[in-house]
Design a protein around this motif. Structure first.
Motif, PDB file in Angstrom:
ATOM      1  N   VAL A  25       8.255 -49.524  -3.937  1.00  0.00           N
ATOM      2  CA  VAL A  25       9.110 -50.196  -2.950  1.00  0.00           C
ATOM      3  C   VAL A  25      10.497 -49.581  -3.057  1.00  0.00           C
ATOM      4  CG1 VAL A  25      10.122 -52.407  -2.258  1.00  0.00           C
ATOM      5  CG2 VAL A  25       7.771 -52.327  -3.073  1.00  0.00           C
ATOM      6  N   SER A  26      11.030 -49.119  -1.935  1.00  0.00           N
ATOM      7  CA  SER A  26      12.326 -48.441  -1.976  1.00  0.00           C
ATOM      8  C   SER A  26      12.963 -48.529  -0.588  1.00  0.00           C
ATOM      9  CB  SER A  26      12.091 -46.975  -2.390  1.00  0.00           C
ATOM     10  OG  SER A  26      13.304 -46.316  -2.652  1.00  0.00           O
ATOM     11  N   ASN A  27      14.002 -47.740  -0.355  1.00  0.00           N
ATOM     12  CA  ASN A  27      14.482 -47.578   1.017  1.00  0.00           C
ATOM     13  C   ASN A  27      14.519 -46.079   1.316  1.00  0.00           C
ATOM     14  OD1 ASN A  27      16.980 -46.431   0.242  1.00  0.00           O
ATOM     15  ND2 ASN A  27      17.959 -48.428   0.100  1.00  0.00           N
ATOM     16  N   LYS A  28      14.779 -45.761   2.591  1.00  0.00           N
ATOM     17  CA  LYS A  28      14.644 -44.366   3.010  1.00  0.00           C
ATOM     18  C   LYS A  28      15.590 -43.444   2.232  1.00  0.00           C
ATOM     19  CE  LYS A  28      14.282 -42.062   7.441  1.00  0.00           C
ATOM     20  NZ  LYS A  28      14.671 -42.158   8.830  1.00  0.00           N
ATOM     21  N   LYS A  29      16.835 -43.948   2.057  1.00  0.00           N
ATOM     22  CA  LYS A  29      17.840 -43.104   1.401  1.00  0.00           C
ATOM     23  C   LYS A  29      17.424 -42.780  -0.046  1.00  0.00           C
ATOM     24  CE  LYS A  29      22.318 -44.376   1.663  1.00  0.00           C
ATOM     25  NZ  LYS A  29      23.454 -45.196   1.187  1.00  0.00           N
ATOM     26  N   VAL A  30      17.104 -43.814  -0.809  1.00  0.00           N
ATOM     27  CA  VAL A  30      16.789 -43.615  -2.228  1.00  0.00           C
ATOM     28  C   VAL A  30      15.460 -42.869  -2.378  1.00  0.00           C
ATOM     29  CG1 VAL A  30      16.384 -44.771  -4.434  1.00  0.00           C
ATOM     30  CG2 VAL A  30      18.107 -45.675  -2.868  1.00  0.00           C
TER      31      VAL A  30
END
Ligand SMILES: NC(=O)c1ccc[n+]([C@@H]2O[C@H](COP(=O)([O-])OP(=O)(O)OC[C@H]3O[C@@H](n4cnc5c(N)ncnc54)[C@H](O)[C@@H]3O)[C@@H](O)[C@H]2O)c1
Length: 383
Positions: free
Chosen positions: A50-55
């Protein structure tokens, strides 16, 4: 470089896990995951990243590759970036994704990101199938020293921040300080404000180490982070938090002593008020905490609890963390009103964490602090 390790045990939950801190750890996170997750015979387990696009764009490939090399199947869910997405809507989408990917209780979630990703992923892990393991891989300084450790998980709601959540300990925390090299300067300042919070509560060696680190560090020059020094600093910070959490993992309502988990709310009464009146848009959480520490310091001094030297030490070190954004067009009255807005939810009394000296926190109910003292402290800081 070998990872430094801090162990955290919460006896009442029979939970023990390790926090690994070092440089270059992400490329080996598959092998690390194996040491954290209970081993199962049969098919390789699946890990939902689980993450976001940037990271994920920065670090996802290394993490995924390492997990696969260690024999895990992987799937990836990316949330939108920002505090406002740490909500029930994102939670619902994440739970649906876990269901669609048929994760079972022998699988796990790996949270790769800052506190927003970590809080949401941790909460989802705590309720999906009544709880599956979660690994925290924090990539902001704030998440590395604070939010990934101690098992508080939550989402925001229309009626307030972090109001739906759980206490749910991860199976392991992996802190790779190399990720700080891509962190924007304001995020570093925000993280250092939380570090100062913990250092001021702990006093002694941790305060000295934090202060020394900041004396030579400029958040705009993140390329020059001294890795050995930051690893030692983070280790001291998480060891302090681990000690407090171990003694009071669910933040007992009854405790008011200087070792209760409530002390970690130092600076947060004003911080939450500031975030609310600026609609969660003007300040990073850690920056709001920076202001909150100063207000709590001023109140402590006005009540004759903290002496002038203690207040000066606190102010100096907050200044060293980097500039806090100016607060325009906000009156002390408005901030004060925001500090007391959810008094009813808190049993009618707001607990202020104040300092008797650096390293000596004390919890004081707002019924014992004149409103004028609080307003004056806010006014002083706004200047
Ligand atoms: N659970 C707890 O005990 C606890 C404690 C403190 C704070 N929190 C929560 O943590 C949240 C704040 O966390 P945060 O300060 O990490 O904010 P965040 O998660 O929003 O991250 C800040 C920004 O940095 C970006 N980012 C993350 N890692 C990066 C990297 N290595 N390089 C470049 N950019 C990167 C993110 O995409 C985001 O834009 C709040 O929701 C707060 O309530 C929880």
């Amino acid at each position: 470089m070998d990872a430094q390790k801090v162990k955290i045990t919460t006896p009442k939950e029979s939970s023990t896990y390790e926090i690994g801190i070092g440089s270059g750890l992400l490329t080996n996170c598959g092998a690390w995951a194996k040491t954290c997750l209970p081993s199962l015979t049969g098919a390789a387990k699946k890990i939902a990243i689980v993450s976001n696009k940037k990271v994920f764009g920065l670090y996802g490939a290394a993490v995924e590759k390492s997990l696969r090399r260690a024999g895990y199947k992987t799937c990836v869910w990316l949330m939108s970036d920002g505090e406002k997405y740490k909500d029930l809507n994102s939670l619902q989408k994440l739970l649906a994704f876990l269901g669609k990917e048929k994760l079972t209780r022998s699988d796990a979630i790996l949270a790769l990101g800052g506190g927003v990703v970590g809080d949401l992923a941790g909460f989802a892990a705590s309720i999906y199938l009544r709880g599956i393991p979660v690994l925290q891989v924090p990539t902001t300084l704030l998440a590395q020293i604070d939010s990934s450790v101690g098992g508080k998980t939550a989402v925001n709601t229309p009626f307030g921040k972090n109001l739906i959540g759980n206490f749910y300990q991860p199976h392991g925390v992996l802190i790779d300080v190399d990720t700080l090299g891509t962190l924007p300067p304001r995020e570093l300042t925000a993280g250092f404000c939380e570090a100062i919070k913990q250092a001021a509560l702990a006093g002694g060696a941790l305060f000295t180490r934090t202060k020394r680190f900041l004396e030579t560090f400029d958040p705009r020059d993140r390329a020059r982070i001294d890795k050995i020094a930051i690893i030692e600093l983070i280790k001291g910070q998480v060891a302090f938090k681990a000690k407090i959490v171990a003694g009071d993992h669910r933040e007992s309502l009854l405790r008011q002593d200087g070792k209760s988990r409530k002390i970690l709310n130092f600076g947060h009464t004003t911080a939450h008020a500031l975030e609310k009146v600026t609609h969660y848009q003007q300040l990073k959480h850690g920056e709001a905490v920076g202001y909150g520490l100063l207000v709590a310091g001023e109140i402590s001094k006005s009540l004759g609890v903290l002496d002038a030297n203690g207040l000066k030490s606190l102010k100096d070190v907050v200044k060293q963390a980097g500039p806090l954004p100016p607060l325009h067009n906000i009156t002390p009255e408005k901030i004060y009103r925001a500090t007391v807005f959810d008094k009813k939810n808190l049993g009618g009394v707001i607990s202020w964490v104040l300092l008797k000296e650096i390293g000596q926190p004390v919890i004081v109910g707002d019924d014992k602090i004149p409103a004028a003292t609080i307003k004056n402290a806010i006014r002083t800081i706004l200047k």
